[in-house]
Design a protein around this motif. Structure first.
Motif, PDB file in Angstrom:
ATOM      1  N   ILE A   6       0.855  -1.193   0.000  1.00 51.31           N
ATOM      2  CA  ILE A   6       0.000   0.000   0.000  1.00 51.31           C
ATOM      3  C   ILE A   6       0.890   1.242   0.000  1.00 51.31           C
ATOM      4  N   ASP A   7       0.712   2.111  -0.985  1.00 46.52           N
ATOM      5  CA  ASP A   7       1.483   3.345  -1.084  1.00 46.52           C
ATOM      6  C   ASP A   7       0.512   4.516  -0.930  1.00 46.52           C
ATOM      7  N   ILE A   8       0.547   5.154   0.236  1.00 48.29           N
ATOM      8  CA  ILE A   8      -0.376   6.257   0.503  1.00 48.29           C
ATOM      9  C   ILE A   8       0.316   7.558   0.135  1.00 48.29           C
ATOM     10  N   THR A  13      -3.595   7.001  -3.619  1.00 38.72           N
ATOM     11  CA  THR A  13      -3.253   5.807  -2.858  1.00 38.72           C
ATOM     12  C   THR A  13      -3.196   4.668  -3.863  1.00 38.72           C
ATOM     13  N   LYS A  14      -2.110   3.912  -3.798  1.00 34.62           N
ATOM     14  CA  LYS A  14      -1.929   2.801  -4.718  1.00 34.62           C
ATOM     15  C   LYS A  14      -1.829   1.522  -3.896  1.00 34.62           C
ATOM     16  N   ALA A  15      -2.404   0.435  -4.369  1.00 37.50           N
ATOM     17  CA  ALA A  15      -2.322  -0.818  -3.624  1.00 37.50           C
ATOM     18  C   ALA A  15      -2.246  -1.982  -4.594  1.00 37.50           C
ATOM     19  N   PRO A 155      11.459   3.229   3.221  1.00 36.85           N
ATOM     20  CA  PRO A 155      11.458   4.548   2.571  1.00 36.85           C
ATOM     21  C   PRO A 155      10.823   4.429   1.178  1.00 36.85           C
ATOM     22  N   GLN A 156       9.928   5.359   0.837  1.00 36.43           N
ATOM     23  CA  GLN A 156       9.140   5.225  -0.389  1.00 36.43           C
ATOM     24  C   GLN A 156       9.929   4.912  -1.667  1.00 36.43           C
ATOM     25  N   PRO A 157      11.002   5.656  -1.961  1.00 32.30           N
ATOM     26  CA  PRO A 157      11.650   5.389  -3.246  1.00 32.30           C
ATOM     27  C   PRO A 157      12.242   3.983  -3.347  1.00 32.30           C
ATOM     28  N   VAL A 185      15.073   9.175  -8.194  1.00 26.18           N
ATOM     29  CA  VAL A 185      14.310  10.423  -8.049  1.00 26.18           C
ATOM     30  C   VAL A 185      12.845  10.042  -8.179  1.00 26.18           C
ATOM     31  N   ASP A 186      12.099  10.171  -7.074  1.00 23.88           N
ATOM     32  CA  ASP A 186      10.682   9.789  -7.071  1.00 23.88           C
ATOM     33  C   ASP A 186       9.850  11.076  -7.021  1.00 23.88           C
ATOM     34  N   VAL A 187       9.295  11.437  -8.175  1.00 26.38           N
ATOM     35  CA  VAL A 187       8.509  12.674  -8.230  1.00 26.38           C
ATOM     36  C   VAL A 187       7.040  12.337  -7.986  1.00 26.38           C
ATOM     37  N   ALA A 322       4.955   2.062  -9.624  1.00 26.32           N
ATOM     38  CA  ALA A 322       6.265   1.426  -9.443  1.00 26.32           C
ATOM     39  C   ALA A 322       6.584   1.163  -7.969  1.00 26.32           C
ATOM     40  N   ASN A 323       6.315   2.134  -7.105  1.00 25.50           N
ATOM     41  CA  ASN A 323       6.645   1.923  -5.691  1.00 25.50           C
ATOM     42  C   ASN A 323       5.819   0.786  -5.092  1.00 25.50           C
ATOM     43  N   VAL A 324       4.528   0.791  -5.378  1.00 21.97           N
ATOM     44  CA  VAL A 324       3.677  -0.206  -4.716  1.00 21.97           C
ATOM     45  C   VAL A 324       3.949  -1.617  -5.253  1.00 21.97           C
TER      46      VAL A 324
END
Ligand SMILES: Nc1ncnc2c1ncn2[C@@H]1O[C@H](COP(=O)(O)OP(=O)(O)OP(=O)(O)O)[C@@H](O)[C@H]1O
Ligand SMILES: [Mg+2]
Length: 346
Positions: A6-8, A13-15, A155-157, A185-187, A322-324
Protein backbone atom coordinates in the motif's frame (compact mmCIF):
# COMPACT_ATOMS: atom_id res chain seq x y z
CA UNK A 1 -1.83 -15.45 4.23
CA UNK A 2 -1.95 -12.55 1.80
CA UNK A 3 0.65 -9.90 1.06
CA UNK A 4 -0.50 -6.41 0.08
CA UNK A 5 1.58 -3.36 -0.82
CA UNK A 6 0.00 0.00 0.00
CA UNK A 7 1.48 3.35 -1.08
CA UNK A 8 -0.38 6.26 0.50
CA UNK A 9 0.62 9.32 -1.50
CA UNK A 10 -0.60 12.91 -1.30
CA UNK A 11 -2.13 12.56 -4.74
CA UNK A 12 -3.09 8.92 -4.99
CA UNK A 13 -3.25 5.81 -2.86
CA UNK A 14 -1.93 2.80 -4.72
CA UNK A 15 -2.32 -0.82 -3.62
CA UNK A 16 -1.42 -4.23 -5.01
CA UNK A 17 -1.99 -7.83 -3.90
CA UNK A 18 0.03 -9.45 -6.68
CA UNK A 19 -3.04 -10.06 -8.83
CA UNK A 20 -4.76 -6.69 -8.92
CA UNK A 21 -3.80 -3.06 -8.65
CA UNK A 22 -5.90 -0.23 -7.25
CA UNK A 23 -5.33 3.50 -7.69
CA UNK A 24 -7.60 6.12 -6.18
CA UNK A 25 -7.28 9.75 -5.17
CA UNK A 26 -6.25 10.27 -1.53
CA UNK A 27 -9.51 12.03 -0.70
CA UNK A 28 -12.34 11.06 1.64
CA UNK A 29 -15.64 12.56 2.60
CA UNK A 30 -18.75 11.82 4.60
CA UNK A 31 -20.96 9.23 2.96
CA UNK A 32 -24.23 10.76 1.90
CA UNK A 33 -27.43 8.98 1.02
CA UNK A 34 -27.38 8.61 -2.75
CA UNK A 35 -30.95 8.99 -3.98
CA UNK A 36 -30.51 7.74 -7.47
CA UNK A 37 -27.98 5.01 -8.17
CA UNK A 38 -28.61 4.09 -11.77
CA UNK A 39 -26.09 5.14 -14.38
CA UNK A 40 -27.54 7.56 -16.87
CA UNK A 41 -26.10 5.68 -19.81
CA UNK A 42 -25.23 2.07 -20.42
CA UNK A 43 -21.52 2.87 -20.22
CA UNK A 44 -19.78 0.15 -18.21
CA UNK A 45 -19.86 0.82 -14.48
CA UNK A 46 -16.45 1.84 -13.21
CA UNK A 47 -15.17 0.01 -10.19
CA UNK A 48 -14.35 3.19 -8.30
CA UNK A 49 -17.14 2.81 -5.77
CA UNK A 50 -15.21 2.93 -2.48
CA UNK A 51 -17.55 3.19 0.47
CA UNK A 52 -16.58 1.85 3.88
CA UNK A 53 -17.55 2.16 7.51
CA UNK A 54 -14.91 2.24 10.19
CA UNK A 55 -15.11 3.29 13.88
CA UNK A 56 -18.84 3.82 13.43
CA UNK A 57 -18.49 6.35 10.60
CA UNK A 58 -19.24 5.86 6.92
CA UNK A 59 -16.93 7.35 4.31
CA UNK A 60 -16.75 7.77 0.59
CA UNK A 61 -13.17 7.40 -0.58
CA UNK A 62 -11.35 8.51 -3.74
CA UNK A 63 -13.26 9.61 -6.84
CA UNK A 64 -16.57 8.73 -5.17
CA UNK A 65 -15.89 11.35 -2.47
CA UNK A 66 -14.84 13.85 -5.12
CA UNK A 67 -18.14 13.34 -6.96
CA UNK A 68 -20.60 12.80 -4.10
CA UNK A 69 -19.43 14.12 -0.72
CA UNK A 70 -20.39 17.63 0.28
CA UNK A 71 -17.45 17.92 2.62
CA UNK A 72 -14.24 16.45 1.24
CA UNK A 73 -10.83 16.18 2.82
CA UNK A 74 -7.64 16.42 0.87
CA UNK A 75 -4.28 17.31 2.35
CA UNK A 76 -0.78 18.41 1.51
CA UNK A 77 0.41 18.06 5.10
CA UNK A 78 2.45 15.04 6.15
CA UNK A 79 1.23 14.88 9.77
CA UNK A 80 -2.36 15.04 8.59
CA UNK A 81 -1.78 12.43 5.90
CA UNK A 82 -0.61 9.97 8.53
CA UNK A 83 -2.90 11.13 11.36
CA UNK A 84 -6.22 11.41 9.54
CA UNK A 85 -5.88 9.83 6.11
CA UNK A 86 -3.64 6.79 6.31
CA UNK A 87 -6.05 4.51 8.15
CA UNK A 88 -9.06 5.24 5.96
CA UNK A 89 -7.03 4.96 2.74
CA UNK A 90 -5.41 1.68 3.82
CA UNK A 91 -8.67 0.11 5.00
CA UNK A 92 -10.47 1.18 1.81
CA UNK A 93 -7.76 -0.53 -0.25
CA UNK A 94 -7.69 -3.66 1.91
CA UNK A 95 -11.51 -3.93 1.84
CA UNK A 96 -11.20 -4.59 -1.88
CA UNK A 97 -7.97 -6.57 -2.13
CA UNK A 98 -8.16 -9.06 0.72
CA UNK A 99 -10.10 -12.30 0.83
CA UNK A 100 -12.42 -12.43 3.81
CA UNK A 101 -10.94 -13.87 6.96
CA UNK A 102 -7.43 -14.25 5.60
CA UNK A 103 -4.55 -12.80 7.63
CA UNK A 104 -2.71 -10.03 5.80
CA UNK A 105 0.82 -8.73 5.82
CA UNK A 106 1.33 -5.20 4.55
CA UNK A 107 4.36 -3.38 3.12
CA UNK A 108 4.05 0.40 3.01
CA UNK A 109 6.36 3.39 2.80
CA UNK A 110 7.07 6.92 3.96
CA UNK A 111 8.95 9.82 2.39
CA UNK A 112 12.64 9.71 3.35
CA UNK A 113 12.55 12.78 5.61
CA UNK A 114 9.56 11.54 7.61
CA UNK A 115 10.65 7.95 7.83
CA UNK A 116 12.01 7.93 11.35
CA UNK A 117 9.32 10.22 12.73
CA UNK A 118 6.31 8.32 11.42
CA UNK A 119 7.46 4.72 10.98
CA UNK A 120 6.14 3.38 14.28
CA UNK A 121 2.94 5.41 14.03
CA UNK A 122 2.15 4.07 10.57
CA UNK A 123 3.02 0.56 11.67
CA UNK A 124 0.63 0.93 14.63
CA UNK A 125 -2.15 2.23 12.38
CA UNK A 126 -1.86 -0.70 10.01
CA UNK A 127 -1.36 -3.67 12.34
CA UNK A 128 -4.37 -5.06 14.15
CA UNK A 129 -7.83 -6.48 13.69
CA UNK A 130 -9.97 -3.87 11.97
CA UNK A 131 -13.71 -4.38 12.05
CA UNK A 132 -15.15 -2.57 9.05
CA UNK A 133 -18.13 -2.71 6.74
CA UNK A 134 -17.93 -2.28 3.01
CA UNK A 135 -20.75 -1.26 0.71
CA UNK A 136 -21.16 -2.18 -2.92
CA UNK A 137 -22.44 0.20 -5.60
CA UNK A 138 -26.01 -1.01 -5.02
CA UNK A 139 -25.75 0.03 -1.35
CA UNK A 140 -25.48 -3.50 0.09
CA UNK A 141 -23.59 -3.55 3.40
CA UNK A 142 -21.19 -6.34 4.30
CA UNK A 143 -19.24 -6.59 7.55
CA UNK A 144 -15.72 -7.90 7.54
CA UNK A 145 -12.67 -8.04 9.79
CA UNK A 146 -9.31 -7.18 8.31
CA UNK A 147 -6.61 -8.98 10.22
CA UNK A 148 -3.27 -7.31 9.56
CA UNK A 149 -0.73 -9.42 11.40
CA UNK A 150 2.51 -7.77 10.22
CA UNK A 151 3.53 -4.51 8.59
CA UNK A 152 6.87 -3.42 7.21
CA UNK A 153 7.53 0.25 6.47
CA UNK A 154 10.32 1.22 4.06
CA UNK A 155 11.46 4.55 2.57
CA UNK A 156 9.14 5.22 -0.39
CA UNK A 157 11.65 5.39 -3.25
CA UNK A 158 12.95 1.95 -2.25
CA UNK A 159 9.69 0.60 -3.67
CA UNK A 160 10.86 1.53 -7.14
CA UNK A 161 14.30 0.11 -6.38
CA UNK A 162 12.82 -3.28 -5.42
CA UNK A 163 10.53 -3.12 -8.43
CA UNK A 164 13.55 -2.81 -10.72
CA UNK A 165 15.59 -5.36 -8.77
CA UNK A 166 13.09 -8.16 -8.17
CA UNK A 167 11.05 -10.18 -10.65
CA UNK A 168 7.46 -11.29 -10.24
CA UNK A 169 8.42 -14.27 -8.10
CA UNK A 170 10.49 -11.95 -5.87
CA UNK A 171 13.80 -13.36 -7.12
CA UNK A 172 16.64 -11.01 -8.10
CA UNK A 173 15.96 -10.31 -11.75
CA UNK A 174 18.26 -7.38 -12.51
CA UNK A 175 21.72 -7.67 -10.99
CA UNK A 176 22.56 -4.04 -11.79
CA UNK A 177 20.34 -2.98 -8.89
CA UNK A 178 22.27 -5.24 -6.53
CA UNK A 179 25.78 -4.56 -7.78
CA UNK A 180 25.75 -0.89 -8.72
CA UNK A 181 25.19 2.53 -7.21
CA UNK A 182 21.68 3.65 -8.04
CA UNK A 183 20.21 7.14 -7.62
CA UNK A 184 16.43 7.33 -7.42
CA UNK A 185 14.31 10.42 -8.05
CA UNK A 186 10.68 9.79 -7.07
CA UNK A 187 8.51 12.67 -8.23
CA UNK A 188 5.13 12.49 -6.50
CA UNK A 189 2.25 14.88 -6.22
CA UNK A 190 3.57 16.89 -3.30
CA UNK A 191 7.01 15.47 -2.60
CA UNK A 192 10.14 14.72 -4.52
CA UNK A 193 12.25 12.03 -2.88
CA UNK A 194 15.91 11.56 -3.70
CA UNK A 195 17.67 8.44 -2.57
CA UNK A 196 20.83 6.45 -3.21
CA UNK A 197 21.23 2.71 -2.89
CA UNK A 198 24.87 1.76 -3.13
CA UNK A 199 24.87 -1.98 -3.82
CA UNK A 200 21.51 -2.07 -1.99
CA UNK A 201 22.88 -0.11 0.97
CA UNK A 202 20.93 3.05 1.79
CA UNK A 203 22.99 6.24 1.69
CA UNK A 204 21.80 8.87 4.15
CA UNK A 205 23.93 11.57 2.55
CA UNK A 206 22.27 11.30 -0.83
CA UNK A 207 18.71 10.92 0.43
CA UNK A 208 16.20 13.68 1.10
CA UNK A 209 12.58 14.74 0.64
CA UNK A 210 11.72 18.14 -0.86
CA UNK A 211 8.55 19.94 -1.93
CA UNK A 212 9.27 19.65 -5.64
CA UNK A 213 6.25 17.50 -6.47
CA UNK A 214 3.90 18.03 -9.39
CA UNK A 215 1.58 20.12 -7.19
CA UNK A 216 4.15 22.90 -7.43
CA UNK A 217 3.54 23.11 -11.20
CA UNK A 218 -0.21 22.67 -10.64
CA UNK A 219 -0.18 25.66 -8.25
CA UNK A 220 1.22 27.86 -11.03
CA UNK A 221 -1.39 26.54 -13.45
CA UNK A 222 -4.22 27.13 -10.94
CA UNK A 223 -3.01 30.70 -10.32
CA UNK A 224 -3.10 31.30 -14.06
CA UNK A 225 -6.66 29.95 -14.23
CA UNK A 226 -7.71 32.19 -11.36
CA UNK A 227 -6.30 35.22 -13.20
CA UNK A 228 -8.08 34.34 -16.42
CA UNK A 229 -11.44 33.09 -15.08
CA UNK A 230 -11.73 34.10 -11.42
CA UNK A 231 -12.39 30.46 -10.48
CA UNK A 232 -10.30 28.69 -7.85
CA UNK A 233 -9.72 25.22 -9.23
CA UNK A 234 -8.73 22.67 -6.57
CA UNK A 235 -5.38 21.10 -7.43
CA UNK A 236 -6.75 17.55 -7.37
CA UNK A 237 -9.18 18.47 -10.13
CA UNK A 238 -6.41 19.35 -12.55
CA UNK A 239 -4.93 15.93 -13.39
CA UNK A 240 -7.04 15.17 -16.43
CA UNK A 241 -7.08 18.74 -17.73
CA UNK A 242 -3.29 19.06 -17.57
CA UNK A 243 -2.83 15.67 -19.23
CA UNK A 244 -5.30 16.70 -21.96
CA UNK A 245 -3.82 20.20 -22.35
CA UNK A 246 -7.09 22.10 -21.98
CA UNK A 247 -9.82 22.84 -19.45
CA UNK A 248 -13.40 24.06 -19.76
CA UNK A 249 -14.49 26.54 -17.08
CA UNK A 250 -18.00 27.97 -17.16
CA UNK A 251 -18.35 27.09 -20.81
CA UNK A 252 -15.03 28.55 -21.83
CA UNK A 253 -12.24 26.38 -23.25
CA UNK A 254 -8.80 27.35 -22.01
CA UNK A 255 -5.62 26.11 -23.64
CA UNK A 256 -3.25 24.91 -20.93
CA UNK A 257 -0.31 23.95 -23.11
CA UNK A 258 1.77 27.15 -22.86
CA UNK A 259 1.41 27.46 -19.06
CA UNK A 260 2.02 23.71 -18.67
CA UNK A 261 5.26 23.89 -20.70
CA UNK A 262 6.41 26.78 -18.57
CA UNK A 263 5.42 25.24 -15.21
CA UNK A 264 6.80 21.75 -15.95
CA UNK A 265 10.02 23.19 -17.42
CA UNK A 266 10.58 25.26 -14.30
CA UNK A 267 9.90 22.30 -11.98
CA UNK A 268 12.23 20.02 -13.95
CA UNK A 269 15.02 22.61 -13.77
CA UNK A 270 14.55 22.92 -10.03
CA UNK A 271 14.64 19.12 -9.54
CA UNK A 272 17.74 18.74 -11.70
CA UNK A 273 19.66 21.40 -9.80
CA UNK A 274 18.54 19.92 -6.49
CA UNK A 275 19.85 16.49 -7.58
CA UNK A 276 23.12 18.02 -8.71
CA UNK A 277 23.61 19.76 -5.37
CA UNK A 278 22.53 16.80 -3.24
CA UNK A 279 24.63 14.30 -5.19
CA UNK A 280 27.68 16.56 -5.66
CA UNK A 281 29.93 14.02 -3.88
CA UNK A 282 28.23 11.04 -5.47
CA UNK A 283 29.68 11.47 -8.97
CA UNK A 284 30.11 7.69 -9.14
CA UNK A 285 26.39 6.93 -9.48
CA UNK A 286 25.96 4.27 -12.18
CA UNK A 287 22.29 4.73 -12.94
CA UNK A 288 19.60 7.31 -12.17
CA UNK A 289 16.03 6.00 -12.02
CA UNK A 290 13.27 8.58 -12.43
CA UNK A 291 10.05 7.23 -10.95
CA UNK A 292 6.72 8.15 -9.30
CA UNK A 293 3.69 9.31 -11.24
CA UNK A 294 5.28 12.71 -11.72
CA UNK A 295 8.42 10.97 -13.06
CA UNK A 296 6.71 9.92 -16.27
CA UNK A 297 5.07 13.28 -16.98
CA UNK A 298 8.24 15.23 -16.16
CA UNK A 299 10.66 12.83 -17.90
CA UNK A 300 10.74 14.70 -21.24
CA UNK A 301 11.72 17.90 -19.40
CA UNK A 302 13.93 16.31 -16.76
CA UNK A 303 15.92 13.69 -18.66
CA UNK A 304 17.99 16.14 -20.74
CA UNK A 305 18.93 18.05 -17.58
CA UNK A 306 20.24 15.10 -15.54
CA UNK A 307 23.83 14.01 -15.97
CA UNK A 308 24.65 10.32 -16.40
CA UNK A 309 22.74 7.24 -17.43
CA UNK A 310 19.05 7.89 -16.77
CA UNK A 311 16.16 5.46 -16.97
CA UNK A 312 12.70 6.95 -17.02
CA UNK A 313 9.49 5.35 -18.11
CA UNK A 314 8.37 6.03 -21.63
CA UNK A 315 5.31 8.20 -22.00
CA UNK A 316 2.17 6.17 -21.53
CA UNK A 317 3.57 3.99 -18.75
CA UNK A 318 1.91 4.62 -15.39
CA UNK A 319 4.87 5.01 -13.05
CA UNK A 320 2.54 5.80 -10.15
CA UNK A 321 2.50 2.04 -9.57
CA UNK A 322 6.26 1.43 -9.44
CA UNK A 323 6.65 1.92 -5.69
CA UNK A 324 3.68 -0.21 -4.72
CA UNK A 325 4.64 -3.03 -7.08
CA UNK A 326 8.06 -2.94 -5.40
CA UNK A 327 6.47 -3.03 -1.94
CA UNK A 328 4.55 -6.15 -2.88
CA UNK A 329 7.64 -7.83 -4.37
CA UNK A 330 9.60 -6.96 -1.24
CA UNK A 331 6.85 -8.46 0.92
CA UNK A 332 7.00 -11.65 -1.13
CA UNK A 333 10.76 -11.67 -0.82
CA UNK A 334 10.54 -11.24 2.98
CA UNK A 335 7.66 -13.50 3.85
CA UNK A 336 6.80 -16.00 1.18
CA UNK A 337 9.63 -18.37 2.06
CA UNK A 338 8.80 -18.14 5.74
CA UNK A 339 5.14 -18.95 5.20
CA UNK A 340 5.92 -21.71 2.71
CA UNK A 341 8.18 -23.31 5.31
CA UNK A 342 5.44 -23.00 7.93
CA UNK A 343 2.74 -24.46 5.70
CA UNK A 344 1.82 -28.10 6.34
CA UNK A 345 3.43 -30.40 3.84
CA UNK A 346 1.08 -32.31 1.61
N1 LIG B 1 -2.88 8.23 -15.30
C1 LIG B 1 -2.58 9.24 -14.49
N2 LIG B 1 -3.57 9.89 -13.82
C2 LIG B 1 -3.30 10.88 -12.97
N3 LIG B 1 -2.05 11.34 -12.75
C3 LIG B 1 -1.03 10.75 -13.38
C4 LIG B 1 -1.24 9.66 -14.27
N4 LIG B 1 -0.04 9.27 -14.73
C5 LIG B 1 0.88 10.07 -14.15
N5 LIG B 1 0.30 10.98 -13.36
C6 LIG B 1 1.03 11.98 -12.59
O1 LIG B 1 1.31 11.35 -11.37
C7 LIG B 1 1.32 12.31 -10.32
C8 LIG B 1 1.08 11.63 -9.00
O2 LIG B 1 2.12 10.71 -8.80
P1 LIG B 1 2.17 9.74 -7.56
O3 LIG B 1 0.93 8.91 -7.50
O4 LIG B 1 3.46 9.03 -7.63
O5 LIG B 1 2.17 10.80 -6.37
P2 LIG B 1 1.88 10.52 -4.83
O6 LIG B 1 2.61 9.29 -4.45
O7 LIG B 1 0.42 10.52 -4.62
O8 LIG B 1 2.49 11.82 -4.17
P3 LIG B 1 3.62 11.91 -3.03
O9 LIG B 1 4.69 10.94 -3.41
O10 LIG B 1 4.07 13.33 -3.08
O11 LIG B 1 2.95 11.55 -1.76
C9 LIG B 1 0.25 13.28 -10.73
O12 LIG B 1 0.56 14.56 -10.22
C10 LIG B 1 0.31 13.28 -12.26
O13 LIG B 1 1.13 14.34 -12.71
MG1 LIG C 1 4.57 8.88 -3.83
Amino acid sequence: MQIVGIDIGFGFTKACNGREFMVFKSIFGEASEIQYREQLTTAPATDDYLHIETDGKAYFVGELAERQSNVRSFTLDQDQLIGTFAKTMALAALSRLVDRGEPVRVVSGLPISYYRRHRDTLNGILVGKHAIARFDAAGKREEMTLNVTHARIIPQPFGSLFDGMLGNSAEVADKRFVQEKIGIVDVGFRTCDYSIADRTRYSERGSRTTDNGISRAFTLIAAHLRDVTGVNVELYRLYDAVARGSIKIRGRNIDLKPIKEQAFGKLAASIASEAERLWADDWDIDLIVVTGGGGSVLAPYLKPLLQGEVVAAETGVDTRLANVRGYWKYGMHLWSRETRAAAPRS
